[in-house]
Design a protein around this motif. Structure first.
Motif, mmCIF file in Angstrom:
data_model
loop_
_atom_site.group_PDB
_atom_site.id
_atom_site.type_symbol
_atom_site.label_atom_id
_atom_site.label_comp_id
_atom_site.label_asym_id
_atom_site.label_seq_id
_atom_site.Cartn_x
_atom_site.Cartn_y
_atom_site.Cartn_z
ATOM 1 N N THR A 1 0.823 -1.216 0.000
ATOM 2 C CA THR A 1 0.000 0.000 0.000
ATOM 3 C C THR A 1 0.855 1.262 0.000
ATOM 4 O O THR A 1 0.577 2.221 -0.735
ATOM 5 C CB THR A 1 -0.935 0.010 1.225
ATOM 6 O OG1 THR A 1 -1.723 -1.178 1.221
ATOM 7 C CG2 THR A 1 -1.845 1.232 1.179
ATOM 8 N N LYS B 1 2.522 1.853 -3.421
ATOM 9 C CA LYS B 1 1.574 2.384 -4.407
ATOM 10 C C LYS B 1 1.257 3.846 -4.145
ATOM 11 O O LYS B 1 1.151 4.656 -5.075
ATOM 12 C CB LYS B 1 0.283 1.554 -4.390
ATOM 13 C CG LYS B 1 0.467 0.129 -4.889
ATOM 14 C CD LYS B 1 -0.834 -0.665 -4.769
ATOM 15 C CE LYS B 1 -0.647 -2.101 -5.222
ATOM 16 N NZ LYS B 1 -1.885 -2.909 -5.060
ATOM 17 N N GLN B 2 1.111 4.206 -2.864
ATOM 18 C CA GLN B 2 0.830 5.586 -2.510
ATOM 19 C C GLN B 2 1.988 6.496 -2.879
ATOM 20 O O GLN B 2 1.794 7.615 -3.368
ATOM 21 C CB GLN B 2 0.539 5.690 -1.005
ATOM 22 C CG GLN B 2 0.286 7.119 -0.502
ATOM 23 C CD GLN B 2 -0.848 7.807 -1.227
ATOM 24 O OE1 GLN B 2 -1.844 7.167 -1.595
ATOM 25 N NE2 GLN B 2 -0.717 9.107 -1.453
ATOM 26 N N GLU B 3 3.215 6.020 -2.662
ATOM 27 C CA GLU B 3 4.398 6.805 -3.017
ATOM 28 C C GLU B 3 4.453 7.048 -4.525
ATOM 29 O O GLU B 3 4.751 8.157 -4.970
ATOM 30 C CB GLU B 3 5.670 6.078 -2.563
ATOM 31 C CG GLU B 3 5.916 6.115 -1.088
ATOM 32 C CD GLU B 3 6.238 7.510 -0.585
ATOM 33 O OE1 GLU B 3 7.116 8.183 -1.154
ATOM 34 O OE2 GLU B 3 5.583 7.947 0.381
ATOM 35 N N ILE B 4 4.154 6.028 -5.291
ATOM 36 C CA ILE B 4 4.174 6.168 -6.753
ATOM 37 C C ILE B 4 3.099 7.151 -7.208
ATOM 38 O O ILE B 4 3.345 8.007 -8.063
ATOM 39 C CB ILE B 4 3.978 4.791 -7.430
ATOM 40 C CG1 ILE B 4 5.178 3.884 -7.120
ATOM 41 C CG2 ILE B 4 3.813 4.957 -8.941
ATOM 42 C CD1 ILE B 4 5.000 2.450 -7.571
ATOM 43 N N ARG B 5 1.894 7.047 -6.610
ATOM 44 C CA ARG B 5 0.815 7.976 -6.967
ATOM 45 C C ARG B 5 1.184 9.422 -6.609
ATOM 46 O O ARG B 5 0.906 10.345 -7.359
ATOM 47 C CB ARG B 5 -0.486 7.573 -6.273
ATOM 48 C CG ARG B 5 -1.214 6.418 -6.916
ATOM 49 C CD ARG B 5 -2.646 6.319 -6.399
ATOM 50 N NE ARG B 5 -2.682 5.973 -4.978
ATOM 51 C CZ ARG B 5 -2.769 4.724 -4.515
ATOM 52 N NH1 ARG B 5 -2.821 3.717 -5.365
ATOM 53 N NH2 ARG B 5 -2.815 4.495 -3.233
ATOM 54 N N SER B 6 1.816 9.587 -5.453
ATOM 55 C CA SER B 6 2.150 10.946 -4.993
ATOM 56 C C SER B 6 3.225 11.598 -5.861
ATOM 57 O O SER B 6 3.321 12.817 -5.915
ATOM 58 C CB SER B 6 2.615 10.906 -3.536
ATOM 59 O OG SER B 6 3.859 10.259 -3.409
ATOM 60 N N GLN B 7 4.023 10.776 -6.533
ATOM 61 C CA GLN B 7 5.101 11.315 -7.372
ATOM 62 C C GLN B 7 4.728 11.312 -8.857
ATOM 63 O O GLN B 7 5.562 11.626 -9.700
ATOM 64 C CB GLN B 7 6.376 10.481 -7.184
ATOM 65 C CG GLN B 7 6.921 10.439 -5.771
ATOM 66 C CD GLN B 7 7.515 11.754 -5.316
ATOM 67 O OE1 GLN B 7 7.627 12.699 -6.090
ATOM 68 N NE2 GLN B 7 7.901 11.837 -4.054
ATOM 69 N N LYS B 8 3.478 10.970 -9.157
ATOM 70 C CA LYS B 8 3.061 10.814 -10.554
ATOM 71 C C LYS B 8 3.249 12.089 -11.362
ATOM 72 O O LYS B 8 3.783 12.058 -12.481
ATOM 73 C CB LYS B 8 1.596 10.373 -10.611
ATOM 74 C CG LYS B 8 1.081 10.155 -12.031
ATOM 75 C CD LYS B 8 -0.310 9.551 -12.015
ATOM 76 C CE LYS B 8 -1.325 10.487 -11.397
ATOM 77 N NZ LYS B 8 -2.708 9.954 -11.473
ATOM 78 N N SER C 1 9.483 1.757 -4.184
ATOM 79 C CA SER C 1 8.784 2.778 -4.986
ATOM 80 C C SER C 1 9.778 3.694 -5.686
ATOM 81 O O SER C 1 9.540 4.111 -6.828
ATOM 82 C CB SER C 1 7.845 3.595 -4.101
ATOM 83 O OG SER C 1 8.556 4.423 -3.209
ATOM 84 N N ILE D 1 9.725 4.146 -9.713
ATOM 85 C CA ILE D 1 9.543 5.474 -10.312
ATOM 86 C C ILE D 1 10.687 5.781 -11.280
ATOM 87 O O ILE D 1 10.460 6.315 -12.378
ATOM 88 C CB ILE D 1 9.444 6.560 -9.217
ATOM 89 C CG1 ILE D 1 8.143 6.396 -8.439
ATOM 90 C CG2 ILE D 1 9.517 7.963 -9.825
ATOM 91 C CD1 ILE D 1 8.070 7.222 -7.164
#
Length: 262
Positions: free
Chosen positions: A2, A5-12, A124, A128
């Motif tokens: 989790t 995934k959150q780290e990847i979303r936050s750096q999108k 993550s 990224i």
């Protein structure tokens, strides 16, 4: 996974901006090659006669009349600097931002160990960076197809692999530093990446400073060496990977024992 995934979303958004910007500059350089190719002989003579400046960027050992040589000098430098800065920012922010943004207490309210948090953040970071390089390579591939220069794709692909390894090293070192600080990290990360870049320039210009290539990851991403030998120099790569691992281990050791400010 989790947290990963959150780290990847936050750096999108940052990923798309940096990937698009670096990829666009790389593509622009590729589109300049057909015109530059017409003046290749004159340009090669000009670059080879510029002494230390040519040596600093490896232009004295490359034929910029070929797409591989031109790409290594022009696109390679853009990819190297841009990718290094992105990796530094990404790595230095990984463990620091929970304290900086005052979210540490919220994160550790959940049934998750610090070791798992660090591990997922590390994963993550690698994912990224992989996405960044895929985006850039797609820009590169499309531009090379557009000008009909796919003959040197193997050498160009090797340049991208070397740059990915460079980014992993810088991100790993900065990841470790991130555990020791709670603010002001972006400047430290960018400063470290810039210092490593200039160490390689010094090593290229001065024979007595060649030992610096064992310290800076830009030593194994040198375009002139990659194109002439068709391989990544392990004697420069291995010390870099060791430094990356040391940085990560130190980051784990510090973060698992650190008193986090809430």
């Amino acid at each position: 996974m989790t947290i990963c995934k959150q780290e990847i979303r936050s750096q999108k958004m940052m990923l798309l901006i940096w990937g698009g910007a670096i990829g666009a500059f790389v593509a622009i350089c590729v589109f300049l090659f057909p015109q530059m190719g017409k003046e290749a002989e004159k340009a090669s003579e000009m670059f080879s006669s510029m002494g230390s400046f040519s040596a600093a960027f490896g232009m004295d050992k490359l034929d910029i009349g070929t797409i591989a040589g031109f790409y290594a000098v022009e696109s390679g430098n853009i990819l190297g600097i841009g990718g290094a800065f992105f990796a530094a920012i990404l790595g230095i922010s990984a463990l620091m931002k929970e304290e900086k943004e005052r979210t540490a207490s919220f994160l550790f309210m959940h049934p998750v160990s610090r070791k798992r948090v660090v591990t997922e953040k590390l994963i993550s970071t690698g994912v990224i960076l992989l996405f960044l390089n895929v985006i850039i390579f797609l820009f590169s591939l499309c531009s090379l197809m557009a000008i009909g220069e796919l003959g040197a794709l193997k050498d160009i692909g090797m340049i991208h692999v070397a740059q990915f390894l460079l980014q992993l090293e810088i991100a790993g070192i900065c990841f470790g530093i991130s555990a020791y600080i709670s603010r002001g990290g972006i400047g430290i990360g960018i400063g470290l990446a810039a210092m490593l870049y200039f160490l390689n320039i010094v090593a290229n210009m001065t024979e007595s400073a060649k030992v610096l290539k064992y310290i800076t990851p830009f030593g194994f991403t040198e375009g002139s060496e990659l194109i002439s030998t068709h391989r990544i120099e392990l004697k420069y790569l291995i010390p870099g990977m060791v430094l990356m691992v040391i940085g990560i281990i130190l980051g784990y050791m510090k973060y698992l024992k650190k008193d986090l400010s809430e």
